[in-house]
Scaffold this motif. Structure first.
Motif, PDB file in Angstrom:
ATOM      1  N   LEU A 121       0.825  -1.212   0.000  1.00 46.77           N
ATOM      2  CA  LEU A 121       0.000   0.000   0.000  1.00 46.77           C
ATOM      3  C   LEU A 121       0.860   1.264   0.000  1.00 46.77           C
ATOM      4  O   LEU A 121       0.487   2.287  -0.581  1.00 46.77           O
ATOM      5  CB  LEU A 121      -0.928   0.000   1.220  1.00 46.77           C
ATOM      6  CG  LEU A 121      -2.164  -0.901   1.110  1.00 46.77           C
ATOM      7  CD1 LEU A 121      -2.757  -1.169   2.484  1.00 46.77           C
ATOM      8  CD2 LEU A 121      -3.197  -0.250   0.194  1.00 46.77           C
ATOM      9  N   SER A 173       2.988   1.531  -3.820  1.00 43.22           N
ATOM     10  CA  SER A 173       2.279   1.214  -5.052  1.00 43.22           C
ATOM     11  C   SER A 173       2.779   2.079  -6.214  1.00 43.22           C
ATOM     12  O   SER A 173       2.869   3.304  -6.112  1.00 43.22           O
ATOM     13  CB  SER A 173       0.784   1.423  -4.869  1.00 43.22           C
ATOM     14  OG  SER A 173       0.080   1.059  -6.033  1.00 43.22           O
ATOM     15  N   LEU A 229      -0.729  -3.951  -5.825  1.00 42.08           N
ATOM     16  CA  LEU A 229      -2.084  -3.420  -5.734  1.00 42.08           C
ATOM     17  C   LEU A 229      -2.813  -3.507  -7.071  1.00 42.08           C
ATOM     18  O   LEU A 229      -4.014  -3.808  -7.118  1.00 42.08           O
ATOM     19  CB  LEU A 229      -2.059  -1.972  -5.244  1.00 42.08           C
ATOM     20  CG  LEU A 229      -2.264  -1.787  -3.726  1.00 42.08           C
ATOM     21  CD1 LEU A 229      -1.154  -2.492  -2.948  1.00 42.08           C
ATOM     22  CD2 LEU A 229      -2.310  -0.310  -3.368  1.00 42.08           C
ATOM     23  N   SER A 264      -6.245  -5.436  -7.819  1.00 45.94           N
ATOM     24  CA  SER A 264      -7.414  -4.771  -8.397  1.00 45.94           C
ATOM     25  C   SER A 264      -7.937  -5.536  -9.600  1.00 45.94           C
ATOM     26  O   SER A 264      -9.155  -5.612  -9.833  1.00 45.94           O
ATOM     27  CB  SER A 264      -7.054  -3.339  -8.801  1.00 45.94           C
ATOM     28  OG  SER A 264      -6.713  -2.571  -7.665  1.00 45.94           O
ATOM     29  N   LEU A 309      -9.762  -7.320  -5.840  1.00 44.84           N
ATOM     30  CA  LEU A 309      -9.331  -7.325  -4.437  1.00 44.84           C
ATOM     31  C   LEU A 309      -8.866  -5.926  -4.022  1.00 44.84           C
ATOM     32  O   LEU A 309      -8.027  -5.323  -4.697  1.00 44.84           O
ATOM     33  CB  LEU A 309      -8.180  -8.320  -4.230  1.00 44.84           C
ATOM     34  CG  LEU A 309      -8.391  -9.743  -4.764  1.00 44.84           C
ATOM     35  CD1 LEU A 309      -7.112 -10.558  -4.602  1.00 44.84           C
ATOM     36  CD2 LEU A 309      -9.548 -10.403  -4.039  1.00 44.84           C
ATOM     37  N   SER A 310      -9.377  -5.433  -2.926  1.00 40.51           N
ATOM     38  CA  SER A 310      -8.962  -4.149  -2.380  1.00 40.51           C
ATOM     39  C   SER A 310      -7.967  -4.383  -1.257  1.00 40.51           C
ATOM     40  O   SER A 310      -8.316  -4.934  -0.203  1.00 40.51           O
ATOM     41  CB  SER A 310     -10.166  -3.367  -1.844  1.00 40.51           C
ATOM     42  OG  SER A 310      -9.729  -2.271  -1.050  1.00 40.51           O
ATOM     43  N   ALA A 311      -6.711  -3.965  -1.460  1.00 43.95           N
ATOM     44  CA  ALA A 311      -5.675  -4.200  -0.450  1.00 43.95           C
ATOM     45  C   ALA A 311      -6.018  -3.556   0.883  1.00 43.95           C
ATOM     46  O   ALA A 311      -5.818  -4.150   1.945  1.00 43.95           O
ATOM     47  CB  ALA A 311      -4.334  -3.672  -0.960  1.00 43.95           C
ATOM     48  N   SER A 312      -6.547  -2.346   0.854  1.00 44.58           N
ATOM     49  CA  SER A 312      -6.866  -1.665   2.115  1.00 44.58           C
ATOM     50  C   SER A 312      -7.972  -2.384   2.868  1.00 44.58           C
ATOM     51  O   SER A 312      -7.940  -2.479   4.103  1.00 44.58           O
ATOM     52  CB  SER A 312      -7.262  -0.208   1.840  1.00 44.58           C
ATOM     53  OG  SER A 312      -8.359  -0.149   0.944  1.00 44.58           O
ATOM     54  N   ASP A 313      -8.945  -2.940   2.148  1.00 41.97           N
ATOM     55  CA  ASP A 313     -10.024  -3.676   2.805  1.00 41.97           C
ATOM     56  C   ASP A 313      -9.491  -4.966   3.438  1.00 41.97           C
ATOM     57  O   ASP A 313      -9.856  -5.314   4.572  1.00 41.97           O
ATOM     58  CB  ASP A 313     -11.131  -4.021   1.810  1.00 41.97           C
ATOM     59  CG  ASP A 313     -11.957  -2.808   1.408  1.00 41.97           C
ATOM     60  OD1 ASP A 313     -11.818  -1.752   2.053  1.00 41.97           O
ATOM     61  OD2 ASP A 313     -12.721  -2.920   0.422  1.00 41.97           O
ATOM     62  N   TYR A 314      -8.652  -5.673   2.709  1.00 39.02           N
ATOM     63  CA  TYR A 314      -8.090  -6.919   3.241  1.00 39.02           C
ATOM     64  C   TYR A 314      -7.188  -6.648   4.446  1.00 39.02           C
ATOM     65  O   TYR A 314      -7.191  -7.418   5.413  1.00 39.02           O
ATOM     66  CB  TYR A 314      -7.323  -7.669   2.147  1.00 39.02           C
ATOM     67  CG  TYR A 314      -8.223  -8.506   1.265  1.00 39.02           C
ATOM     68  CD1 TYR A 314      -8.358  -9.880   1.477  1.00 39.02           C
ATOM     69  CD2 TYR A 314      -8.963  -7.924   0.241  1.00 39.02           C
ATOM     70  CE1 TYR A 314      -9.188 -10.652   0.680  1.00 39.02           C
ATOM     71  CE2 TYR A 314      -9.802  -8.679  -0.567  1.00 39.02           C
ATOM     72  CZ  TYR A 314      -9.915 -10.048  -0.343  1.00 39.02           C
ATOM     73  OH  TYR A 314     -10.749 -10.819  -1.128  1.00 39.02           O
ATOM     74  N   PHE A 355      -5.646 -12.183   0.301  1.00 44.07           N
ATOM     75  CA  PHE A 355      -5.262 -11.224  -0.729  1.00 44.07           C
ATOM     76  C   PHE A 355      -4.124 -11.784  -1.580  1.00 44.07           C
ATOM     77  O   PHE A 355      -4.172 -11.754  -2.815  1.00 44.07           O
ATOM     78  CB  PHE A 355      -4.833  -9.896  -0.103  1.00 44.07           C
ATOM     79  CG  PHE A 355      -4.443  -8.859  -1.120  1.00 44.07           C
ATOM     80  CD1 PHE A 355      -5.391  -8.030  -1.685  1.00 44.07           C
ATOM     81  CD2 PHE A 355      -3.121  -8.730  -1.536  1.00 44.07           C
ATOM     82  CE1 PHE A 355      -5.043  -7.083  -2.657  1.00 44.07           C
ATOM     83  CE2 PHE A 355      -2.751  -7.795  -2.491  1.00 44.07           C
ATOM     84  CZ  PHE A 355      -3.722  -6.969  -3.051  1.00 44.07           C
TER      85      PHE A 355
END
Length: 442
Positions: free
Chosen positions: A360, A363, A394, A398, A402-407, A416
């Motif tokens: 994150l 990126s 990231l 995507s 897949l959202s890295a921040s959500d995981y 992830f």
């Protein structure tokens, strides 16, 4: 720099570092025999002074450590038993092998500890006890103190692990809920001569913390253990039996663990045979061989995994922009043991979480990669040792929705990295000297 991808280079460096702390090799480098003379570090033991030699131990590396002792002492070993994590086995001839759960103990670990204590019942001054300790020993050498059940200890361990407490704090509590930890196994082995060989999985190699120090004097107290639970908001959440035991001990109603200066430790030798710094030194040599300008940042990393990730990200940017603290092509190595405070119900471990947090932060940054992995081959309750992260992680996520921040928010780093093929899978390495990070910048 040798040809090949950064990922290939990082994995080569990591695996070379882990191989340098092979438990069997580590024991052989510190324990040797010439006829009837056994040398352990700076000390020597006349084998003809002993009528019996017993081998015991617990930890993820205890089986290959026991194999090394068998290779050195052969039929001089009278009996023995070591307890390892499920799947971390080896082929032994004279020492019995038991398997149990880690990091939360189970009944198999209790039975194994009872068997080891039974071996100590008839020891005398002509008995040599060789104890083999490594990472995981706290969970694998488990004997709840009187009035405390295994379920009580399991619940307390789970709460501590989820709280983000570091291993020193966790083991301060464990030692005061046990009949073997905090020097109590040394007391059980008296009056035998006790030689303990230790593969360290703790920052700074404190003997009283590694495997909760079953053969080392314990400077901590019941009051310290109670304070740990209070500081993490767990004092009212642990089982009542645990809370009452610590309160009684703090009030002087229960005997303390053996302390520094206790005469029983005069016949005890504790010897470190391998640690994280040893692995990092080997990793540095391999990185240099591959053509990287290399430095070891520290073998003492601690703190929240996602916060340490920011340090690695800042270092990557600094190398790219200023060629500091080392010029590209650069390899920055580090080790230690970070923690994760659970905020969600996902699957992962501290190394996978660090890698995801790093992704994150960097990126889009090209030719940068971080490998963060556990030297034991297991990162948290997963089959992965860790994960790889780079500037395109990231974007790759995507592309799969897949959202890295959500995981990251739900501590679900495993799920992830798994569909990206970016998990580090080594299988059990049968060693454990904490974690290693390999940051590469080209």
């Amino acid at each position: 720099m040798a040809s090949g991808t950064l990922r290939e280079a990082a994995e080569l460096i990591f695996r070379h570092a882990v191989s340098a702390v092979d438990p069997c090799r580590c024991v052989h480098s510190h324990l040797s025999r010439t006829n009837e003379l056994l040398k352990a570090g700076p000390r020597e033991y006349r084998l003809d002074d002993f009528t019996r030699i017993l081998v015991v131990g617990a930890g993820k590396a205890s089986a290959p450590m026991a194999r090394a002792v068998e290779e050195i002492l052969g039929n001089r070993i009278t009996d023995g038993l070591v307890c390892v994590k499920y799947g971390h086995t080896d082929v032994l001839k004279r020492v019995q092998l038991r398997e149990a759960a880690h990091p939360v103990p189970d009944e198999a670990g209790v039975i194994a500890a009872r068997e080891m204590l039974d071996l100590m019942k008839n020891v005398d001054e002509r008995t040599l006890v060789i104890c083999l300790l490594s990472g995981g020993g706290s969970a694998l050498f488990v004997s709840p103190a009187e009035g405390i059940t295994l379920a009580d200890k399991m619940e307390t361990t789970k709460l501590l692990l989820a709280s983000g407490a570091d291993i020193s704090a966790v083991n301060t509590v464990r030692k005061h809920l046990s009949a073997v930890k905090g020097g109590r196994f040394a007391a059980a082995a008296a009056p035998a001569t006790l030689l303990t060989l230790v593969l360290s999985d703790v920052i700074g190699d404190p003997l009283d913390v590694i495997a909760s120090g079953p053969t080392s004097p314990d400077p901590g107290t019941y009051a310290d253990a109670r304070a740990v639970l209070k500081s993490y908001g767990l004092l009212e959440r642990v089982p009542r039996s645990v809370r009452e035991a610590l309160e009684k001990g703090a009030g002087g109603a229960k005997p303390e663990t053996p302390k520094p200066g206790d005469p029983l430790f005069r016949s005890v030798q504790n010897l470190i045979v391998g640690n994280n710094r040893q692995a990092l030194t080997a990793g540095r040599a391999k990185a240099a061989e591959l053509g990287f300008n290399t430095m070891v940042l520290s073998s003492r990393l601690r703190g929240e995994a996602r916060e340490i990730a920011r340090v690695f990200a800042a270092t990557a940017f600094e190398i790219r922009e200023m060629n500091e603290p080392v010029a590209a092509p650069a390899c920055v190595l580090a080790g230690g043991e970070t923690t994760v405070t659970l905020r969600g119900s996902g699957k992962g471990g501290r190394n996978q979480e660090m890698a995801l947090a790093f992704a994150l932060e960097i990126s889009g940054l090209e030719n940068v990669l971080l490998l963060s992995g556990g030297t034991d081959g297991n990162d948290g309750p997963t089959d992965a040792a860790g994960a790889f992260a780079h500037g395109k992680t990231l974007f790759a996520g995507s592309g799969k929705g897949l959202s890295a921040s959500d995981y990251l928010a739900r501590n679900d780093s495993y799920h992830f990295f798994e569909p990206l093929g970016d998990l580090l899978i080594t299988g059990p390495t049968r060693t454990n000297v904490m974690d290693i990070q390999v940051l590469l910048v080209r």
